[in-house]
Design an enzyme around this catalytic site. Structure first.
Site, PDB file in Angstrom:
ATOM      1  N   ARG A  13     -10.785  30.972 -22.142  1.00 40.86           N
ATOM      2  CA  ARG A  13     -10.923  30.149 -20.929  1.00 40.86           C
ATOM      3  C   ARG A  13     -12.390  29.735 -20.701  1.00 40.86           C
ATOM      4  O   ARG A  13     -12.762  28.600 -20.917  1.00 40.86           O
ATOM      5  CB  ARG A  13     -10.350  30.925 -19.729  1.00 40.86           C
ATOM      6  CG  ARG A  13     -10.170  30.081 -18.469  1.00 40.86           C
ATOM      7  CD  ARG A  13     -11.429  29.885 -17.632  1.00 40.86           C
ATOM      8  NE  ARG A  13     -12.051  31.123 -17.183  1.00 40.86           N
ATOM      9  CZ  ARG A  13     -13.222  31.160 -16.552  1.00 40.86           C
ATOM     10  NH1 ARG A  13     -13.901  30.047 -16.308  1.00 40.86           N
ATOM     11  NH2 ARG A  13     -13.762  32.322 -16.194  1.00 40.86           N
ATOM     12  N   ASP A  14     -13.225  30.675 -20.302  1.00 39.30           N
ATOM     13  CA  ASP A  14     -14.620  30.334 -19.973  1.00 39.30           C
ATOM     14  C   ASP A  14     -15.361  29.872 -21.227  1.00 39.30           C
ATOM     15  O   ASP A  14     -16.243  29.016 -21.165  1.00 39.30           O
ATOM     16  CB  ASP A  14     -15.320  31.563 -19.369  1.00 39.30           C
ATOM     17  CG  ASP A  14     -16.489  31.219 -18.463  1.00 39.30           C
ATOM     18  OD1 ASP A  14     -16.849  30.031 -18.385  1.00 39.30           O
ATOM     19  OD2 ASP A  14     -17.050  32.137 -17.838  1.00 39.30           O
ATOM     20  N   HIS A 205     -19.872  39.714 -14.532  1.00 33.45           N
ATOM     21  CA  HIS A 205     -19.624  38.548 -15.396  1.00 33.45           C
ATOM     22  C   HIS A 205     -20.966  37.832 -15.580  1.00 33.45           C
ATOM     23  O   HIS A 205     -21.457  37.172 -14.674  1.00 33.45           O
ATOM     24  CB  HIS A 205     -18.602  37.655 -14.664  1.00 33.45           C
ATOM     25  CG  HIS A 205     -18.240  36.374 -15.341  1.00 33.45           C
ATOM     26  ND1 HIS A 205     -16.959  36.103 -15.804  1.00 33.45           N
ATOM     27  CD2 HIS A 205     -18.956  35.253 -15.600  1.00 33.45           C
ATOM     28  CE1 HIS A 205     -16.911  34.888 -16.315  1.00 33.45           C
ATOM     29  NE2 HIS A 205     -18.115  34.348 -16.202  1.00 33.45           N
ATOM     30  N   HIS A 207     -23.680  35.347 -17.762  1.00 31.73           N
ATOM     31  CA  HIS A 207     -23.997  34.322 -18.755  1.00 31.73           C
ATOM     32  C   HIS A 207     -25.412  34.619 -19.254  1.00 31.73           C
ATOM     33  O   HIS A 207     -26.197  35.271 -18.566  1.00 31.73           O
ATOM     34  CB  HIS A 207     -23.866  32.929 -18.140  1.00 31.73           C
ATOM     35  CG  HIS A 207     -22.431  32.540 -17.891  1.00 31.73           C
ATOM     36  ND1 HIS A 207     -21.758  31.674 -18.703  1.00 31.73           N
ATOM     37  CD2 HIS A 207     -21.543  32.940 -16.954  1.00 31.73           C
ATOM     38  CE1 HIS A 207     -20.510  31.536 -18.271  1.00 31.73           C
ATOM     39  NE2 HIS A 207     -20.338  32.300 -17.194  1.00 31.73           N
ATOM     40  N   CYS A 238     -19.984  26.758 -17.669  1.00 36.32           N
ATOM     41  CA  CYS A 238     -19.179  26.070 -16.655  1.00 36.32           C
ATOM     42  C   CYS A 238     -19.572  24.601 -16.612  1.00 36.32           C
ATOM     43  O   CYS A 238     -20.750  24.279 -16.478  1.00 36.32           O
ATOM     44  CB  CYS A 238     -19.400  26.721 -15.288  1.00 36.32           C
ATOM     45  SG  CYS A 238     -18.570  25.847 -13.957  1.00 36.32           S
ATOM     46  N   ASN A 247     -21.435  32.635 -22.294  1.00 35.92           N
ATOM     47  CA  ASN A 247     -21.169  33.964 -21.744  1.00 35.92           C
ATOM     48  C   ASN A 247     -21.837  34.994 -22.634  1.00 35.92           C
ATOM     49  O   ASN A 247     -22.120  34.740 -23.806  1.00 35.92           O
ATOM     50  CB  ASN A 247     -19.661  34.247 -21.774  1.00 35.92           C
ATOM     51  CG  ASN A 247     -18.893  33.425 -20.767  1.00 35.92           C
ATOM     52  OD1 ASN A 247     -18.582  32.270 -21.014  1.00 35.92           O
ATOM     53  ND2 ASN A 247     -18.601  34.018 -19.650  1.00 35.92           N
TER      54      ASN A 247
HETATM   55  P1  HMG Z   1      -9.372  17.498  -6.117  1.00 37.09           P
HETATM   56  O1  HMG Z   1      -9.671  16.264  -6.884  1.00 37.09           O
HETATM   57  O2  HMG Z   1      -9.994  17.671  -4.768  1.00 37.09           O
HETATM   58  O3  HMG Z   1      -7.794  17.779  -6.021  1.00 37.09           O
HETATM   59  O4  HMG Z   1      -9.791  18.716  -7.040  1.00 37.09           O
HETATM   60  P2  HMG Z   1      -6.645  17.103  -5.172  1.00 37.09           P
HETATM   61  O5  HMG Z   1      -5.842  18.212  -4.581  1.00 37.09           O
HETATM   62  O6  HMG Z   1      -7.194  16.033  -4.268  1.00 37.09           O
HETATM   63  O7  HMG Z   1      -5.762  16.433  -6.327  1.00 37.09           O
HETATM   64  C1  HMG Z   1      -6.276  15.351  -7.097  1.00 37.09           C
HETATM   65  C2  HMG Z   1      -5.431  15.185  -8.346  1.00 37.09           C
HETATM   66  O8  HMG Z   1      -5.511  16.367  -9.169  1.00 37.09           O
HETATM   67  C3  HMG Z   1      -3.966  14.982  -8.069  1.00 37.09           C
HETATM   68  O9  HMG Z   1      -3.460  14.165  -9.120  1.00 37.09           O
HETATM   69  C4  HMG Z   1      -3.382  16.344  -8.207  1.00 37.09           C
HETATM   70  O10 HMG Z   1      -2.013  16.311  -8.569  1.00 37.09           O
HETATM   71  C5  HMG Z   1      -4.208  16.915  -9.354  1.00 37.09           C
HETATM   72  P3  HMG Z   1      -3.159  12.586  -8.888  1.00 37.09           P
HETATM   73  O11 HMG Z   1      -2.133  12.562  -7.804  1.00 37.09           O
HETATM   74  O12 HMG Z   1      -4.479  11.981  -8.462  1.00 37.09           O
HETATM   75  O13 HMG Z   1      -2.686  12.154 -10.242  1.00 37.09           O
HETATM   76  N1  HMG Z   1      -4.309  18.394  -9.314  1.00 37.09           N
HETATM   77  C6  HMG Z   1      -3.887  19.212 -10.282  1.00 37.09           C
HETATM   78  N2  HMG Z   1      -3.296  18.977 -11.456  1.00 37.09           N
HETATM   79  C7  HMG Z   1      -2.979  20.059 -12.214  1.00 37.09           C
HETATM   80  N3  HMG Z   1      -3.235  21.333 -11.843  1.00 37.09           N
HETATM   81  C8  HMG Z   1      -3.820  21.596 -10.666  1.00 37.09           C
HETATM   82  C9  HMG Z   1      -4.164  20.514  -9.834  1.00 37.09           C
HETATM   83  N4  HMG Z   1      -4.733  20.419  -8.623  1.00 37.09           N
HETATM   84  C10 HMG Z   1      -4.811  19.136  -8.317  1.00 37.09           C
HETATM   85  N5  HMG Z   1      -4.066  22.856 -10.321  1.00 37.09           N
HETATM   86  C11 HMG Z   1      -9.445  20.990  -7.769  1.00 37.09           C
HETATM   87  C12 HMG Z   1      -9.677  20.059  -6.592  1.00 37.09           C
HETATM   88  C13 HMG Z   1      -9.657  22.401  -7.272  1.00 37.09           C
HETATM   89  C14 HMG Z   1      -8.032  20.777  -8.260  1.00 37.09           C
HETATM   90  C15 HMG Z   1     -10.472  20.640  -8.904  1.00 37.09           C
HETATM   91  O14 HMG Z   1     -11.744  20.634  -8.334  1.00 37.09           O
HETATM   92  C16 HMG Z   1     -10.441  21.604 -10.045  1.00 37.09           C
HETATM   93  O15 HMG Z   1      -9.462  21.679 -10.760  1.00 37.09           O
HETATM   94  N6  HMG Z   1     -11.554  22.347 -10.256  1.00 37.09           N
HETATM   95  C17 HMG Z   1     -11.647  23.336 -11.311  1.00 37.09           C
HETATM   96  C18 HMG Z   1     -13.009  23.306 -11.940  1.00 37.09           C
HETATM   97  C19 HMG Z   1     -13.124  24.406 -12.967  1.00 37.09           C
HETATM   98  O16 HMG Z   1     -12.155  24.794 -13.584  1.00 37.09           O
HETATM   99  N7  HMG Z   1     -14.348  24.914 -13.145  1.00 37.09           N
HETATM  100  C20 HMG Z   1     -14.605  25.966 -14.092  1.00 37.09           C
HETATM  101  C21 HMG Z   1     -14.011  27.285 -13.712  1.00 37.09           C
HETATM  102  S1  HMG Z   1     -15.010  28.245 -12.591  1.00 37.09           S
HETATM  103  C22 HMG Z   1     -16.146  29.044 -13.608  1.00 37.09           C
HETATM  104  O17 HMG Z   1     -16.252  28.724 -14.757  1.00 37.09           O
HETATM  105  C23 HMG Z   1     -16.932  30.197 -13.080  1.00 37.09           C
HETATM  106  C24 HMG Z   1     -16.390  31.541 -13.554  1.00 37.09           C
HETATM  107  O18 HMG Z   1     -16.384  31.630 -14.964  1.00 37.09           O
HETATM  108  C25 HMG Z   1     -17.255  32.681 -13.004  1.00 37.09           C
HETATM  109  C26 HMG Z   1     -18.739  32.495 -13.217  1.00 37.09           C
HETATM  110  O19 HMG Z   1     -19.176  32.233 -14.350  1.00 37.09           O
HETATM  111  O20 HMG Z   1     -19.451  32.667 -12.225  1.00 37.09           O
HETATM  112  C27 HMG Z   1     -14.962  31.755 -13.048  1.00 37.09           C
HETATM  113 MG    MG Z   2     -18.217  32.125 -16.247  1.00 37.77          MG
END
Ligand code: HMG
Ligand code: MG
Length: 297
Positions: A13-14, A205, A207, A238, A247
């Site tokens: 994933r990450d 966690h 990086h 990210c 990571n």
């Molecule tokens: P948004 O654009 O505000 O969402 O994004 P929305 O609710 O307005 O929906 C917009 C569109 O997205 C719609 O589609 C929804 O159906 C679709 P449309 O009607 O326009 O065709 N949608 C989805 N489709 C599939 N699965 C879903 C989903 N949700 C909405 N779950 C949202 C808000 C939260 C969805 C977006 O910002 C997002 O997905 N963000 C994720 C970003 C991400 O994954 N970042 C990396 C992970 S975090 C990280 O790496 C840190 C970590 O490792 C820890 C660390 O290192 O500190 C965990």
């Molecule tokens: Mg991370």
């Protein structure tokens, strides 16, 4: 204090979410299946986030359907909202991870929501998960610094971690998303959180942007944490954290734990071989120092 360490392998994933070149679904499945045979007990398989936000993991359902799940191994997936939870449930997932941050700006950039808004999004997920028998892990990102705001108050890390724990997350992973932490600061942050959330419910966690991840982990393990997130081959970053590098490599963490006399149950040689294989698939050399050292001549 226990002398067993649980590694949460976040490579699939990450490690892959920020990868620019396409990684085939078949390679993702091979990666997870190989990791499943190393003794790891927790492998974060993919993300059911918006495919527009993280295109690399758009094949989450196919990956989850394709892997061979081993008894005794958990395969959590990231979910950002109820839509993600629905997709994860339909895929047969038994553990999910919700994620928010200690920095408002980062959280808005990453999930289009403020911190409290994201906590409110998680409430129905936690309620449904309790009913569905699904375990929920929680992440707090930017615990040691934010790419947009700089310093992050420890009080905010404590507040958000406590909120996730109170909500029902069985474990809270404290993420140094951009890898700016150093050992004393990391340890102080961990101990501040542990004053409010039991240490047994915390994970770290890191990086490795400044090469501090292994030192940070050693310092936090000394302070009592027993769950460490890492990614085989040191892959990752990210997409919404400017400057975030890979990571900490799982191979390096296993080697460290061996040296500290702490049991991970992971086959280091096999893990290192997987790390080299993954690096080759991604067209580079492994980011793990241990993986390089253990490579056949
Ligand atoms: P948004 O654009 O505000 O969402 O994004 P929305 O609710 O307005 O929906 C917009 C569109 O997205 C719609 O589609 C929804 O159906 C679709 P449309 O009607 O326009 O065709 N949608 C989805 N489709 C599939 N699965 C879903 C989903 N949700 C909405 N779950 C949202 C808000 C939260 C969805 C977006 O910002 C997002 O997905 N963000 C994720 C970003 C991400 O994954 N970042 C990396 C992970 S975090 C990280 O790496 C840190 C970590 O490792 C820890 C660390 O290192 O500190 C965990
Ligand atoms: Mg991370």
């Amino acid at each position: 204090m226990s002398d067993a360490i649980r590694i949460v392998e976040v490579g699939p994933r990450d490690g892959l979410q920020n990868e620019k070149q396409p990684v085939s679904t078949a390679d993702k499945i091979t990666l997870i299946d190989r990791l499943s045979a190393t003794g790891l007990r927790s492998i974060e398989a993919t993300s059911f986030v918006s495919p527009r936000w993280v295109p690399q993991l758009a094949d989450a359902a196919e990956v989850y359907a394709g892997i061979t799940r081993h008894a005794g191994v958990a395969y959590p997936v990231l979910v950002p909202n109820e839509q993600g939870y629905d997709r994860a449930l339909a895929a047969g997932v038994q553990e999910v991870a919700v994620f928010t941050a200690a920095s408002e700006t980062f959280n808005r950039t990453n999930t289009n929501a403020g911190i409290d808004e994201s906590l409110a999004r998680f409430q129905p997920i936690l309620q449904r998960a309790a009913h569905d028998g699904v375990r929920v892990r929680g992440y707090v990102s930017t615990v040691l610094g934010c790419p947009y705001q700089g310093e992050v108050p420890v009080s905010e890390v404590v507040r958000v971690a406590k909120a996730l724990h109170t909500m029902g997350c069985y474990e809270i992973s404290l993420g140094d998303t951009i890898g700016v932490g150093t050992p004393l600061k990391a340890r102080a942050m961990l101990l501040a959180v542990a004053a409010e959330v039991p240490m047994q419910a915390l994970a770290v966690h890191f990086h490795d942007t400044y090469g501090q991840a292994i030192a940070n982990i050693a310092s936090c393990v000394e302070a009592g944490v027993r769950v460490v997130d890492s990614a085989v081959s040191g892959a990752g970053g990210c997409p919404y954290a400017k400057g975030a590098s890979g990571n900490v490599a799982s191979e390096d963490v296993v080697y460290l734990m061996r040296g500290l006399g702490l049991e991970t149950g992971v086959d280091l040689d096999e893990l290192a071989a997987i790390g080299r294989w993954l690096a080759e698939r991604l067209g580079r050399t492994t980011g793990s120092r241990t993986g390089k050292a253990l490579a056949p001549a």
